[in-house]
Design an enzyme around this catalytic site. Structure first.
Site, PDB file in Angstrom:
ATOM      1  N   SER A  31     -52.088  -9.788-115.827  1.00 21.23           N
ATOM      2  CA  SER A  31     -52.980  -9.227-116.795  1.00 21.23           C
ATOM      3  C   SER A  31     -52.295  -9.278-118.201  1.00 21.23           C
ATOM      4  O   SER A  31     -53.239  -9.689-119.293  1.00 21.23           O
ATOM      5  CB  SER A  31     -53.113  -7.577-116.505  1.00 21.23           C
ATOM      6  OG  SER A  31     -53.820  -7.401-115.343  1.00 21.23           O
ATOM      7  N   ARG A  35     -54.066 -12.181-120.923  1.00 23.43           N
ATOM      8  CA  ARG A  35     -54.500 -11.789-122.329  1.00 23.43           C
ATOM      9  C   ARG A  35     -53.813 -12.384-123.474  1.00 23.43           C
ATOM     10  O   ARG A  35     -54.385 -12.865-124.300  1.00 23.43           O
ATOM     11  CB  ARG A  35     -54.282 -10.222-122.463  1.00 23.43           C
ATOM     12  CG  ARG A  35     -55.649  -9.723-121.607  1.00 23.43           C
ATOM     13  CD  ARG A  35     -55.161  -8.154-121.410  1.00 23.43           C
ATOM     14  NE  ARG A  35     -56.226  -7.435-120.821  1.00 23.43           N
ATOM     15  CZ  ARG A  35     -56.844  -7.336-119.625  1.00 23.43           C
ATOM     16  NH1 ARG A  35     -55.826  -8.015-118.747  1.00 23.43           N
ATOM     17  NH2 ARG A  35     -57.961  -6.615-119.083  1.00 23.43           N
ATOM     18  N   GLY A 120     -60.683 -13.561-111.932  1.00 24.83           N
ATOM     19  CA  GLY A 120     -61.484 -12.939-112.647  1.00 24.83           C
ATOM     20  C   GLY A 120     -61.276 -12.891-114.359  1.00 24.83           C
ATOM     21  O   GLY A 120     -61.987 -13.131-115.199  1.00 24.83           O
ATOM     22  N   SER A 194     -67.418  -4.207-113.573  1.00 26.73           N
ATOM     23  CA  SER A 194     -66.128  -4.894-114.292  1.00 26.73           C
ATOM     24  C   SER A 194     -65.859  -4.372-115.518  1.00 26.73           C
ATOM     25  O   SER A 194     -66.453  -4.916-116.695  1.00 26.73           O
ATOM     26  CB  SER A 194     -66.085  -6.420-114.081  1.00 26.73           C
ATOM     27  OG  SER A 194     -64.859  -6.923-114.492  1.00 26.73           O
ATOM     28  N   SER A 195     -64.501  -3.924-115.878  1.00 26.44           N
ATOM     29  CA  SER A 195     -64.308  -3.595-117.268  1.00 26.44           C
ATOM     30  C   SER A 195     -63.748  -4.880-117.879  1.00 26.44           C
ATOM     31  O   SER A 195     -63.833  -4.998-119.223  1.00 26.44           O
ATOM     32  CB  SER A 195     -62.952  -2.760-117.303  1.00 26.44           C
ATOM     33  OG  SER A 195     -61.852  -3.726-116.596  1.00 26.44           O
ATOM     34  N   GLU A 342     -57.064  -1.573-108.425  1.00 29.39           N
ATOM     35  CA  GLU A 342     -56.384  -2.608-108.003  1.00 29.39           C
ATOM     36  C   GLU A 342     -55.258  -2.196-107.107  1.00 29.39           C
ATOM     37  O   GLU A 342     -54.641  -2.707-106.169  1.00 29.39           O
ATOM     38  CB  GLU A 342     -55.786  -3.451-108.953  1.00 29.39           C
ATOM     39  CG  GLU A 342     -54.775  -2.864-109.800  1.00 29.39           C
ATOM     40  CD  GLU A 342     -54.584  -3.752-111.192  1.00 29.39           C
ATOM     41  OE1 GLU A 342     -53.462  -3.856-111.503  1.00 29.39           O
ATOM     42  OE2 GLU A 342     -55.443  -4.071-111.781  1.00 29.39           O
ATOM     43  N   HIS A 369     -64.510  -7.379-105.658  1.00 29.44           N
ATOM     44  CA  HIS A 369     -63.185  -8.051-106.249  1.00 29.44           C
ATOM     45  C   HIS A 369     -63.193  -9.587-105.126  1.00 29.44           C
ATOM     46  O   HIS A 369     -64.260 -10.034-105.005  1.00 29.44           O
ATOM     47  CB  HIS A 369     -62.083  -7.250-105.916  1.00 29.44           C
ATOM     48  CG  HIS A 369     -61.954  -6.245-107.313  1.00 29.44           C
ATOM     49  ND1 HIS A 369     -60.856  -6.088-107.876  1.00 29.44           N
ATOM     50  CD2 HIS A 369     -62.797  -5.501-107.972  1.00 29.44           C
ATOM     51  CE1 HIS A 369     -60.774  -5.441-109.005  1.00 29.44           C
ATOM     52  NE2 HIS A 369     -62.251  -4.914-108.800  1.00 29.44           N
ATOM     53  N   ARG A 414     -53.823  -9.114-102.639  1.00 28.83           N
ATOM     54  CA  ARG A 414     -53.645  -7.442-102.254  1.00 28.83           C
ATOM     55  C   ARG A 414     -53.883  -7.191-100.611  1.00 28.83           C
ATOM     56  O   ARG A 414     -53.135  -6.292-100.414  1.00 28.83           O
ATOM     57  CB  ARG A 414     -54.256  -6.547-103.344  1.00 28.83           C
ATOM     58  CG  ARG A 414     -53.883  -6.985-104.503  1.00 28.83           C
ATOM     59  CD  ARG A 414     -54.094  -5.834-105.729  1.00 28.83           C
ATOM     60  NE  ARG A 414     -54.007  -6.311-107.061  1.00 28.83           N
ATOM     61  CZ  ARG A 414     -52.897  -6.581-107.591  1.00 28.83           C
ATOM     62  NH1 ARG A 414     -51.611  -6.350-107.140  1.00 28.83           N
ATOM     63  NH2 ARG A 414     -52.866  -6.772-108.880  1.00 28.83           N
TER      64      ARG A 414
END
Length: 454
Positions: A31, A35, A120, A194-195, A342, A369, A414
């Protein structure tokens, strides 16, 4: 002799012969890495990413940015990650050749083609970037990516002045016709699925002519820590961001237009990817140390300290890192995982081995997901003898004696690590397509074996 395809190969999940005692160096956060790549690509000067995660999702992000003209140089040119495991001490570490990436911003251009895989972050973060390119950028990916919601980003970008061809699907594949700039301004979206819809707009907003004001209009917003991560990282590169937490309106985020700084950033370990190793300590009554665990972080995985302690462990932040120890007993838990969805697969796996029932709530969005994680967990744990039922927004898990069998992963990293956790306590569990863990955790089988001293 024909090799067995990776997606059908079965991996015998190692069975723990006793309490684990290991130090595991977890690779960098996906993540944070993805970013950081976007922000560095949009900066006004070059920057460095140190200890980035080198996995399928991050390589897809880097490849997509390169396709649009961004320079990304790796400090080592080897094409494969290397795993170092000391079987004598049970210490494992995974490092990749991209121990440092230099990101050199450039004028974004098309035509370009972006492969999002099933990531995503790539499918949602990069269409806003593509609006700033001079020319069309086509987005495509794995078949599952066509089923994942993207309408929030598409509709919002259109409202902000972008031209996007998606043939009315609200999903991939699609083409963003970049015009070299985007007006920006106020926009309303429903990000309840989804954020990442919010983060996607915020990350590129400093480059929009008017910045952006994102107003979430839907029901509860999942994974809020990931939005906080986005905001913190924007501020770290010089962006001005107003949020509900900083005194702004509820469910409204504002980003002011302006130049972004090139920074020298060291990526934190991926705390969510530390989950299976911490779970191993809990399940076996052993101890696992995760070096470099940050004292303060926006990563959702940090909540594992609280959750796994309630389920029977104890932890302490020391100079060595996070030291987590299982008590020899695993307890059920009632918990709302809405902000940390998650973590659900790993928690469900531990709960299936507990001494009392568990209820996991607030994660209806997991049906959208990498796979429908709630249905997949229910089916796979039950086929090993478990008793899991889906609820409207989660799972109810009643522990039962489990037996061996094939644990399917549905191309979901996962799910694979969840199956490995169960395999520690249940002999004869075979994980189908453990290679899918490369999405975010390179060389997981080697790290797992190293932890067990195998």
């Amino acid at each position: 002799m024909t090799a067995t395809p990776a997606h059908t190969a079965l991996w015998p999940a190692p069975h723990a012969r006793g309490a684990v005692d290991a130090t595991v160096h977890v690779p960098g956060s996906k993540s944070v890495t993805n970013r950081a790549l976007v922000l560095a690509a949009l900066a006004s000067e070059p920057g460095w990413l140190r200890r980035p995660l080198r996995s399928r999702d991050t390589l897809l992000m880097a490849g997509a940015l390169r396709a649009m003209g961004v320079g990304i140089e790796e400090t080592v040119s080897s094409n494969s990650a290397t795993t170092h495991v000391d079987s004598g001490t049970g210490t494992g570490t995974a490092t990749g050749p991209g121990e440092a990436w230099r990101v050199i911003p450039s004028t974004l251009h098309g035509p370009a083609t972006v492969d999002v895989g099933n990531a995503g972050t790539v499918m949602r973060f990069l269409p806003p970037v593509a609006t700033l390119a001079d020319g069309p950028v086509r987005f495509d990916g794995d078949p599952r990516s066509y089923e994942r919601p993207l309408h929030g980003v598409i509709d919002a970008l259109r409202a902000l002045g972008a031209r996007i061809d998606d043939e009315g699907r609200g999903a991939l594949p699609l083409t963003v016709h970049g015009g070299g700039a985007l007006d920006g301004g106020p926009v309303e979206i429903d990000a309840s699925s989804s954020s990442q819809f919010v983060s996607a707009l915020l990350l590129s907003a400093p480059r929009f002519n008017q910045g952006v004001e994102v107003r979430h209009t839907g029901s509860s917003l999942p994974s809020l820590p990931h939005i906080r991560m986005t905001v913190d990282m924007l501020r770290a590169v010089g962006a001005q961001v107003d949020t509900p937490e900083s005194g702004g309106e509820p469910n409204v985020w504002r980003v002011t237009p302006g130049a972004l700084l090139g920074r020298d950033l060291t990526i934190e370990p991926d705390l969510s990817n530390a989950q299976p190793f911490l779970a191993a300590a809990l399940v076996t009554g052993g101890t696992v140390v995760i070096p470099d665990w940050p004292e303060h972080t926006t990563q959702p995985g940090d909540r594992l300290r609280e959750i796994f302690t309630e389920m029977g462990g104890s932890c302490e932040l020391t100079e060595r890192g996070l030291e987590f120890t299982g008590s020899g007993a695993v307890h059920g838990i009632e918990v709302d995982l809405g902000e940390v969805g998650e973590l659900t697969p790993g928690i469900a796996a531990v709960a299936a081995l507990a001494d009392s029932p568990s209820t996991l709530r607030g994660v209806a969005h997991l049906r959208l997901h990498e796979t429908d994680r709630l249905a997949a967990l229910t089916k796979e744990i039950n086929e090993l003898g478990g008793d899991v039922t889906e609820t409207a927004d989660g799972l109810h898990i009643r522990p039962r004696p489990l037996h061996g069998g094939v644990f399917h992963t549905y191309d979901d990293h996962r799910m694979a690590t969840a199956g490995a956790i169960i395999g520690l306590a249940v002999e004869g569990v075979e994980i189908e397509n453990v290679a899918t863990t490369a999405k975010t955790l390179p060389d997981f089988p080697e790290l797992w074996a190293g932890m067990l001293g195998n």
